[in-house]
Design a protein around this motif. Structure first.
Motif, PDB file in Angstrom:
ATOM      1  N   ALA A   1       0.826  -1.206   0.000  1.00 55.77           N
ATOM      2  CA  ALA A   1       0.000   0.000   0.000  1.00 55.77           C
ATOM      3  C   ALA A   1       0.860   1.257   0.000  1.00 55.77           C
ATOM      4  O   ALA A   1       0.565   2.219  -0.716  1.00 55.77           O
ATOM      5  CB  ALA A   1      -0.932  -0.010   1.202  1.00 55.77           C
ATOM      6  N   MET A   2       1.947   1.271   0.800  1.00 51.88           N
ATOM      7  CA  MET A   2       2.790   2.462   0.870  1.00 51.88           C
ATOM      8  C   MET A   2       3.458   2.746  -0.466  1.00 51.88           C
ATOM      9  O   MET A   2       3.561   3.917  -0.882  1.00 51.88           O
ATOM     10  CB  MET A   2       3.856   2.292   1.967  1.00 51.88           C
ATOM     11  N   GLN A   3       3.894   1.697  -1.156  1.00 54.39           N
ATOM     12  CA  GLN A   3       4.516   1.903  -2.465  1.00 54.39           C
ATOM     13  C   GLN A   3       3.511   2.529  -3.447  1.00 54.39           C
ATOM     14  O   GLN A   3       3.886   3.392  -4.254  1.00 54.39           O
ATOM     15  CB  GLN A   3       5.045   0.580  -3.026  1.00 54.39           C
ATOM     16  N   LYS A   4       2.263   2.104  -3.366  1.00 55.02           N
ATOM     17  CA  LYS A   4       1.243   2.673  -4.243  1.00 55.02           C
ATOM     18  C   LYS A   4       0.987   4.140  -3.904  1.00 55.02           C
ATOM     19  O   LYS A   4       0.880   4.995  -4.796  1.00 55.02           O
ATOM     20  CB  LYS A   4      -0.057   1.875  -4.122  1.00 55.02           C
ATOM     21  N   VAL A   5       0.859   4.424  -2.616  1.00 62.31           N
ATOM     22  CA  VAL A   5       0.579   5.805  -2.203  1.00 62.31           C
ATOM     23  C   VAL A   5       1.715   6.735  -2.604  1.00 62.31           C
ATOM     24  O   VAL A   5       1.484   7.879  -3.026  1.00 62.31           O
ATOM     25  CB  VAL A   5       0.334   5.859  -0.681  1.00 62.31           C
ATOM     26  N   MET A   6       2.960   6.260  -2.509  1.00 57.58           N
ATOM     27  CA  MET A   6       4.105   7.116  -2.845  1.00 57.58           C
ATOM     28  C   MET A   6       4.128   7.469  -4.331  1.00 57.58           C
ATOM     29  O   MET A   6       4.780   8.435  -4.736  1.00 57.58           O
ATOM     30  CB  MET A   6       5.410   6.411  -2.460  1.00 57.58           C
TER      31      MET A   6
ATOM     32  N   ALA B   1     -12.695   4.393  -3.224  1.00 51.68           N
ATOM     33  CA  ALA B   1     -11.904   3.164  -3.309  1.00 51.68           C
ATOM     34  C   ALA B   1     -10.459   3.375  -2.874  1.00 51.68           C
ATOM     35  O   ALA B   1      -9.740   2.405  -2.583  1.00 51.68           O
ATOM     36  CB  ALA B   1     -11.938   2.628  -4.740  1.00 51.68           C
ATOM     37  N   ILE B   2     -10.003   4.625  -2.823  1.00 53.90           N
ATOM     38  CA  ILE B   2      -8.620   4.911  -2.436  1.00 53.90           C
ATOM     39  C   ILE B   2      -8.468   4.899  -0.922  1.00 53.90           C
ATOM     40  O   ILE B   2      -7.364   4.703  -0.398  1.00 53.90           O
ATOM     41  CB  ILE B   2      -8.182   6.268  -3.026  1.00 53.90           C
ATOM     42  N   ILE B   3      -9.562   5.069  -0.188  1.00 52.86           N
ATOM     43  CA  ILE B   3      -9.488   5.139   1.276  1.00 52.86           C
ATOM     44  C   ILE B   3      -8.860   3.892   1.888  1.00 52.86           C
ATOM     45  O   ILE B   3      -7.974   3.997   2.753  1.00 52.86           O
ATOM     46  CB  ILE B   3     -10.889   5.415   1.859  1.00 52.86           C
ATOM     47  N   PRO B   4      -9.267   2.669   1.526  1.00 49.50           N
ATOM     48  CA  PRO B   4      -8.621   1.490   2.129  1.00 49.50           C
ATOM     49  C   PRO B   4      -7.121   1.420   1.855  1.00 49.50           C
ATOM     50  O   PRO B   4      -6.349   0.941   2.701  1.00 49.50           O
ATOM     51  CB  PRO B   4      -9.364   0.316   1.472  1.00 49.50           C
ATOM     52  N   ILE B   5      -6.706   1.888   0.687  1.00 49.67           N
ATOM     53  CA  ILE B   5      -5.273   1.866   0.363  1.00 49.67           C
ATOM     54  C   ILE B   5      -4.532   2.846   1.247  1.00 49.67           C
ATOM     55  O   ILE B   5      -3.435   2.542   1.771  1.00 49.67           O
ATOM     56  CB  ILE B   5      -5.071   2.205  -1.129  1.00 49.67           C
ATOM     57  N   LEU B   6      -5.083   4.036   1.459  1.00 53.96           N
ATOM     58  CA  LEU B   6      -4.464   5.008   2.362  1.00 53.96           C
ATOM     59  C   LEU B   6      -4.418   4.463   3.784  1.00 53.96           C
ATOM     60  O   LEU B   6      -3.429   4.678   4.511  1.00 53.96           O
ATOM     61  CB  LEU B   6      -5.240   6.323   2.325  1.00 53.96           C
ATOM     62  N   THR B   7      -5.474   3.745   4.185  1.00 52.20           N
ATOM     63  CA  THR B   7      -5.506   3.160   5.528  1.00 52.20           C
ATOM     64  C   THR B   7      -4.368   2.176   5.732  1.00 52.20           C
ATOM     65  O   THR B   7      -3.648   2.211   6.754  1.00 52.20           O
ATOM     66  CB  THR B   7      -6.854   2.465   5.756  1.00 52.20           C
TER      67      THR B   7
END
Length: 410
Positions: free
Chosen positions: A261-266, A320-326
């Motif tokens: 998830a962190m790699q995606k958010v970055m 749908a982006i909220i779970p990834i940020l979580t």
């Protein structure tokens, strides 16, 4: 050979027989009865059976007129209670002459239908302003009753189908209204069946006491004034005091954790921007500064959160982006905890000679020897000044420092 007999009765009646059947009877009152069995006429002329009038001639030789029945009324008007043409023993039901070039139809002395000299027909009115005008309620009874308006093959009308009413724009029903507990709208789909074939709860829109339902068999219910069964598309800014999204595990399959998830958010790039309202006024975009993602950039990182709409433009599922940020925050927090443990371990590896400078007391105090690791510090022969804690501070803070015992000055 045909046999015709003339018989004069004692009562001064005349009977004309044809094949032993009286065909014409003139009684003592001068009343004439025509037809078999019509032997006692009650009016000046009484016909028993159908009558046909052929072309007749005027008194002027050579002048021909079509047949007609003329009431001896000398051209005056009559009323609904004094009709010109009536039925036997019913003098206030018939046809009358309400005005020049006009016809009225009466029953029980009340005008029911009026034909105006303009050609307009009125029911319940004696002055129709339209070709057909009804003053009062109109009932279509029967399951196949229809009221249609036809203009060069195109129809607009109202028809009854059972307990429902159909509104048509051609010979096939495209919209249907009807239900026992509300109003259901049934629409024909391309290549589908007519609305005539829809029944029960198979409607496209339903209006009842609670509100409005849109979509196949959608109904509003208590606590939900607006219900949509299916996808929705809105142009413009919406406002809501609250929103809920279905997320029951019983609706879902193949449930998996979110990895990396962190790699995606970055890789995400948040932007602020202004919508081009002048070029896309039909979308009613929110004016001023807006924050969000660029769909074309986001789809390279999270393609599942981007889709192309019917107009060719892209939209983003921000929810749908909220779970990834979580999951990214949780991953970051684990790393922070790991670094904190390393710091705590390092700080515990000090030695007894470490001093503490107290901001509220000028005296120097020596920290407990248990928190110092002599072996760890002895390898360092230089003086050390540590970060003050707490930092920042409002009243006092502690400053730790280390001075080797072999130092000659500081």
């Amino acid at each position: 050979m045909k046999t015709i007999k003339l018989i004069f009765a004692a009562t001064l009646s005349l009977f004309v027989f044809f094949k032993t059947q009286a065909q014409l009877n003139v009684n003592s009152s001068g009343y004439v009865g025509i037809g078999i069995g019509n032997t006692a006429p009650l009016e000046a002329l009484q016909v028993g059976g159908n009558a046909v009038f052929t072309t007749i001639y005027n008194r002027t030789p050579g002048t021909q007129y079509m047949p007609m029945i003329v009431c001896d009324n000398t051209g005056t008007t009559t009323t609904a209670t004094t009709p010109d043409y009536t039925w036997l023993n019913d003098s206030i039901t018939g046809i009358f002459h309400p005005g020049a070039w006009q016809i009225g139809f009466t029953t029980d002395g009340v005008e029911r239908l009026h034909i105006h000299y303009t050609g307009n027909v009125g029911i319940g009115t004696n002055s129709p302003s339209q070709l057909f005008q009804v003053n009062g309620n109109t009932l279509l009874s029967g399951t196949s009753s229809k009221l249609m308006i036809n203009d060069t093959g195109y129809y607009v009308g109202l028809a009854r189908n059972g307990s429902d009413f159909l509104i048509n724009n051609n010979e096939s029903s495209l919209l249907r209204l009807g239900s026992n507990d509300g109003i259901g709208f049934y629409a024909k789909t391309t290549g589908g069946n007519d609305a005539n074939s829809y029944s029960g709860t198979n409607y496209n829109m339903f209006l009842n006491q609670y509100g409005l339902g849109i979509g196949a068999s959608a109904q509003a219910w208590s606590g939900n004034a607006f219900y949509v069964n299916g996808n929705s598309y809105f142009s413009g800014t919406g406002y809501s005091t609250g929103a809920w999204t279905s997320s029951d595990s019983r609706f879902k399959t193949n449930i998996q954790p979110i990895d990396s998830a962190m790699q995606k958010v970055m890789k995400l790039n948040g932007k602020f921007f202004v919508y081009n309202q002048s070029a896309f006024s039909q979308y009613f975009f929110n004016p001023g500064i807006n924050f969000g993602f660029i769909a074309q950039e986001l789809m390279r990182v999270l393609p599942q959160t981007v889709r192309q709409e019917h107009d060719g433009y892209y939209s983003v599922n921000y929810e749908a982006i909220i779970p990834i940020l979580t999951e990214a925050i949780k991953s970051q927090n684990k790393r922070i905890d790991s670094l904190q443990n390393q710091i705590n371990s390092c700080c515990n590896n000090t030695q007894q000679g470490m001093k503490v400078k107290n901001g509220s007391n000028s005296d120097e105090t020596v920290m407990n020897a248990d928190i110092l690791n002599e072996n760890a510090v002895s390898a360092n022969s230089s003086s050390i000044l540590y970060q003050n804690t707490p930092n920042p501070f409002s009243q006092q803070t502690n400053i730790m420092y280390y001075i080797p015992t072999t130092s000659q000055g500081s």
